[in-house]
Motif scaffolding. Structure first.
Motif, PDB file in Angstrom:
ATOM      1  N   ASP A  68       3.413   4.150  -2.621  1.00 42.72           N
ATOM      2  CA  ASP A  68       2.067   4.060  -3.177  1.00 42.72           C
ATOM      3  C   ASP A  68       1.954   2.787  -3.993  1.00 42.72           C
ATOM      4  OD1 ASP A  68       1.175   6.525  -2.151  1.00 42.72           O
ATOM      5  OD2 ASP A  68       2.012   7.620  -3.858  1.00 42.72           O
ATOM      6  N   ASN A 112      -0.747   0.794  -6.764  1.00 50.51           N
ATOM      7  CA  ASN A 112      -1.936   0.971  -7.586  1.00 50.51           C
ATOM      8  C   ASN A 112      -2.883  -0.196  -7.348  1.00 50.51           C
ATOM      9  OD1 ASN A 112      -3.295   0.736 -10.654  1.00 50.51           O
ATOM     10  ND2 ASN A 112      -3.033   2.795  -9.843  1.00 50.51           N
ATOM     11  N   HIS A 148      -6.893   3.554  -8.573  1.00 53.63           N
ATOM     12  CA  HIS A 148      -6.359   4.640  -7.748  1.00 53.63           C
ATOM     13  C   HIS A 148      -5.188   4.138  -6.902  1.00 53.63           C
ATOM     14  CE1 HIS A 148      -9.622   2.947  -5.035  1.00 53.63           C
ATOM     15  NE2 HIS A 148      -8.575   2.922  -4.222  1.00 53.63           N
ATOM     16  N   ASP A 149      -4.384   5.076  -6.441  1.00 50.71           N
ATOM     17  CA  ASP A 149      -3.227   4.742  -5.618  1.00 50.71           C
ATOM     18  C   ASP A 149      -3.587   4.750  -4.139  1.00 50.71           C
ATOM     19  OD1 ASP A 149      -1.565   4.463  -7.784  1.00 50.71           O
ATOM     20  OD2 ASP A 149      -0.829   6.529  -7.707  1.00 50.71           O
ATOM     21  N   SER A 158      -8.823   4.864   0.379  1.00 51.17           N
ATOM     22  CA  SER A 158      -9.055   5.871  -0.654  1.00 51.17           C
ATOM     23  C   SER A 158      -9.915   7.009  -0.110  1.00 51.17           C
ATOM     24  CB  SER A 158      -9.759   5.236  -1.853  1.00 51.17           C
ATOM     25  OG  SER A 158     -10.115   6.213  -2.809  1.00 51.17           O
ATOM     26  N   SER A 200      -3.845   8.944   0.943  1.00 50.23           N
ATOM     27  CA  SER A 200      -4.499   8.336  -0.220  1.00 50.23           C
ATOM     28  C   SER A 200      -5.555   9.267  -0.813  1.00 50.23           C
ATOM     29  CB  SER A 200      -5.136   6.991   0.162  1.00 50.23           C
ATOM     30  OG  SER A 200      -4.151   6.049   0.536  1.00 50.23           O
ATOM     31  N   ASN A 201      -5.462  10.549  -0.442  1.00 50.36           N
ATOM     32  CA  ASN A 201      -6.359  11.563  -0.988  1.00 50.36           C
ATOM     33  C   ASN A 201      -5.544  12.814  -1.298  1.00 50.36           C
ATOM     34  OD1 ASN A 201      -8.968  12.879  -1.542  1.00 50.36           O
ATOM     35  ND2 ASN A 201      -8.465  14.089   0.271  1.00 50.36           N
ATOM     36  N   HIS A 255     -10.400  16.427  -4.977  1.00 43.70           N
ATOM     37  CA  HIS A 255     -10.447  15.012  -5.324  1.00 43.70           C
ATOM     38  C   HIS A 255     -11.443  14.265  -4.438  1.00 43.70           C
ATOM     39  CE1 HIS A 255      -6.709  15.866  -7.507  1.00 43.70           C
ATOM     40  NE2 HIS A 255      -6.901  14.726  -8.139  1.00 43.70           N
ATOM     41  N   ASN A 281     -14.659  11.757  -5.308  1.00 44.43           N
ATOM     42  CA  ASN A 281     -14.429  10.360  -4.943  1.00 44.43           C
ATOM     43  C   ASN A 281     -15.770   9.653  -4.714  1.00 44.43           C
ATOM     44  OD1 ASN A 281     -13.857   7.944  -3.448  1.00 44.43           O
ATOM     45  ND2 ASN A 281     -11.872   8.782  -2.887  1.00 44.43           N
ATOM     46  N   ASP A 339      -9.381  -1.865  -1.586  1.00 48.32           N
ATOM     47  CA  ASP A 339      -8.268  -1.310  -0.809  1.00 48.32           C
ATOM     48  C   ASP A 339      -7.655  -2.333   0.149  1.00 48.32           C
ATOM     49  OD1 ASP A 339      -9.258   0.868  -2.149  1.00 48.32           O
ATOM     50  OD2 ASP A 339      -9.354   2.178  -0.403  1.00 48.32           O
TER      51      ASP A 339
END
Length: 287
Positions: free
Chosen positions: A8, A10, A15-16, A65, A70-71, A76, A80, A91
């Motif tokens: 991952d 950042n 967000h990652d 994302s 990535s979720n 979440h 988003n 991204d």
């Protein structure tokens, strides 16, 4: 090739993003970043990535994302608020920047599938990119299609997204067997573009976009019988790279003695001795 490495990173938005890195046994000093189609998991590109890693390339795949790894989960996704601009500006840019930071002396090749090519409009790492290959990357304006495909695109933009997205808090594509579920703001922005003949230019001034900042080699590929990327739709996007050295190819399967390719076929292993080989040869000649 060593075992693919999952990690991952950042991003500037906080967000990652989940990446998978394919490292070759012996490097040819070139890295490829694969930018996926809408709602397509990075896993779909792994065979393609493995093939090119065996040729010496370092390959990076990733999930945008709100998609795949990535979720974290559905709760979440409902929270988003990322849109298409951020998929490109944050991204895609972050992955190209990371790839260059890991191998500063490598040539950076970006291979996009479908919407991945559109996101280049917002990619602030454009100066770090040496070569681009777009695969069925296009405008999504619904009138670029004919017959049933035009009707299907009309229904998608005018009925499905505006009806289902507010109801679920995200676009529930998986319920219809389309692709992965999508963040709501991304879906709304995508719909807004798809209704207009100038597509993303309906929201943004061309001078503020990154298209004009790429002045190197670009290969733009399309195929017949692609229900998601008509030839004219791919032509439109290729023309936005006004300063690039564009090699535009609409490939007829019979020219290569292969079966129909469509929108997703290019990345299937059955084309390793035809389309993949052609792509490798083109990169060798143009990067």
């Amino acid at each position: 090739m060593t075992e693919p490495l999952g990690l991952d990173i950042n991003t500037p938005l906080g967000h990652d993003l989940n990446l998978t890195v394919f490292k070759p046994q012996i490097s040819n000093h070139k890295s490829i970043v694969i930018s996926s189609a809408t709602g397509v998991l990075q896993y779909y590109y792994f065979k393609f990535a493995s093939y090119f890693s065996e040729l010496g390339y370092t390959i990076y795949t990733f999930d945008y994302s709100g998609i795949g790894k990535s979720n974290p989960d559905l709760s979440h996704l409902k929270k988003n608020n990322i849109d298409l601009k951020a998929w490109g500006e944050n991204d895609q840019t972050a992955v190209v920047t990371y790839a260059k930071s890991q191998n500063p002396n490598h040539k950076i090749i970006v291979i996009t599938h479908s919407i991945g090519g559109q996101l280049l409009a917002f990619n602030k790492s454009m100066p770090q990119i040496d070569t681009i290959i777009t695969v069925a990357s296009q405008s999504g304006y619904w009138k670029h299609w004919k017959g049933f495909e035009r009707f299907r695109m009309f229904m998608f933009w005018y009925i499905m997204i505006p009806t289902l997205t507010p109801l679920f808090g995200y676009f529930p594509a998986k319920k219809f067997g389309l692709f992965e579920n999508l963040p709501k703001q991304m879906a709304f922005q995508w719909r807004s573009w798809g209704k207009r003949n100038d597509y993303l230019l309906s929201d943004f001034n061309f001078e503020d976009l990154q298209f004009k900042n790429f002045n190197k080699n670009l290969l733009a590929l399309s195929f017949p019988n692609d229900e998601f990327a008509s030839k004219v739709a791919v032509d439109w996007l290729a023309k936005q790279f006004v300063n690039a050295k564009v090699d535009r190819r609409h490939i007829l399967p019979e020219e290569l003695g292969i079966s129909d390719v469509g929108h997703f076929g290019f990345f299937r292993h059955q084309f390793k001795d035809s389309l993949w080989k052609m792509t490798h040869e083109w990169i060798e000649q143009h990067s």
